[in-house]
Write a protein that holds these residues in place. Structure first.
Motif, PDB file in Angstrom:
ATOM      1  N   HIS A 276       2.732  -3.823  -4.942  1.00 15.78           N
ATOM      2  CA  HIS A 276       1.541  -3.749  -4.090  1.00 15.78           C
ATOM      3  C   HIS A 276       1.153  -5.146  -3.603  1.00 15.78           C
ATOM      4  N   ALA A 277       1.128  -6.088  -4.543  1.00 17.38           N
ATOM      5  CA  ALA A 277       0.679  -7.448  -4.202  1.00 17.38           C
ATOM      6  C   ALA A 277       1.594  -8.070  -3.149  1.00 17.38           C
ATOM      7  N   VAL A 278       2.891  -7.863  -3.315  1.00 20.85           N
ATOM      8  CA  VAL A 278       3.841  -8.442  -2.355  1.00 20.85           C
ATOM      9  C   VAL A 278       3.702  -7.732  -1.010  1.00 20.85           C
ATOM     10  N   ALA A 279       3.599  -6.392  -1.031  1.00 15.36           N
ATOM     11  CA  ALA A 279       3.466  -5.636   0.220  1.00 15.36           C
ATOM     12  C   ALA A 279       2.192  -6.038   0.961  1.00 15.36           C
ATOM     13  N   LEU A 280       1.132  -6.325   0.197  1.00 20.81           N
ATOM     14  CA  LEU A 280      -0.137  -6.738   0.807  1.00 20.81           C
ATOM     15  C   LEU A 280      -0.099  -8.186   1.283  1.00 20.81           C
TER      16      LEU A 280
END
Ligand code: TMP
Ligand code: ASP
Length: 234
Positions: free
Chosen positions: A136-140
């Motif tokens: 999630h953090a990378v995608a965001l």
């Protein structure tokens, strides 16, 4: 070093620019919020306590090789800090089940976790700081996989230093939240470490000595904060 323009006002702190573009002054307020601003109040002298406790703990961590944003304590409420590009990830470390771990997963409060749990939350008040994983953090776009690995490793190392420090002061470090930021290509520990951002239980009585006293109207909030300050600074 003097305060210039107000750069940012958060729920518990204000951050000011200084004449040095690389440095900011973090001013600790007495304002207290809980449950993402749903509960509001003030805790007398909280800003003074949290600044003193944070400066002491950042100094301790620096002595153990953890790089932090602390430059020096300027006054009761003011901390001179390196200016960070804050990573929008709140890193929570848990040694004992409490708070949202109990609510979300059904742990019994007080269960000692054999291995500390490290969690990432998205730092976004509009979304209520949701729990997230690395993908999630990378995608965001808030952090890279490499940065997240550094955050986890640092958080675990910090936990080892702090747990021991608090045990010597007859406090159990139940859980705590950290924030990090980028500064000239390095990742530094930022924000604060205080009774606002940690859970501390008395080693002998298990009495809660942190912001849970405010969150759940347990009374004795100021006394708990000043007792933590006394034990930390002793
Ligand atoms: P939690 O159990 O509510 O998820 O909180 C875990 C730890 O993180 C606890 O020590 C309090 C701290 N914390 C913050 O500092 N800021 C926050 O916004 C939240 C939700 C928790
Ligand atoms: N710091 C968060 C808030 O301001 C949550 C908490 O500490 O309980 O609401």
């Amino acid at each position: 070093m003097k305060k210039r323009t107000l750069l940012h006002e958060g729920k518990a702190k204000k951050v000011y620019l200084t004449e040095d573009n690389d440095l900011v002054i973090q001013e600790f307020k007495d304002d207290a919020t809980a449950f993402n601003n749903k509960k509001k109040g003030t805790i007398a002298d909280k800003g003074v306590v949290n600044n003193a406790v944070s400066c002491k703990l950042f100094g301790l961590l620096e002595a153990h090789g953890v790089k932090t944003h602390l430059v020096e304590k300027l006054s009761g409420r003011d901390m001179l800090c390196r200016r960070l590009d804050i990573i929008k990830v709140e890193v929570v470390v848990r040694n004992i089940a409490a708070g949202s771990l109990v609510k979300r997963y059904g742990f019994t409060e007080g269960t000692v976790l054999e291995n500390p749990i490290v969690e990432f939350y998205l730092k976004n008040d509009d979304l209520d700081d949701p729990l997230m994983n690395e993908s999630h953090a990378v995608a965001l776009g808030v952090a890279s996989y490499e940065e997240l690995a550094v955050l986890k490793e640092r958080a675990e190392a910090i936990n080892i230093v702090l747990r021991e420090f608090f045990a010597q002061r007859k406090l159990k470090l139940v859980d705590f939240k950290l924030e990090f930021g980028r500064h000239h290509g390095e990742i530094l520990l930022g924000d604060e470490i205080s009774p606002d951002t940690c859970r501390f239980w008395d080693l002998e009585t298990n009495e809660k000595m942190d912001k849970d006293r405010f969150r759940f109207d347990l009374g004795g909030v100021e006394d708990a904060y000043s007792e933590v300050q006394r034990r930390v600074l002793d």
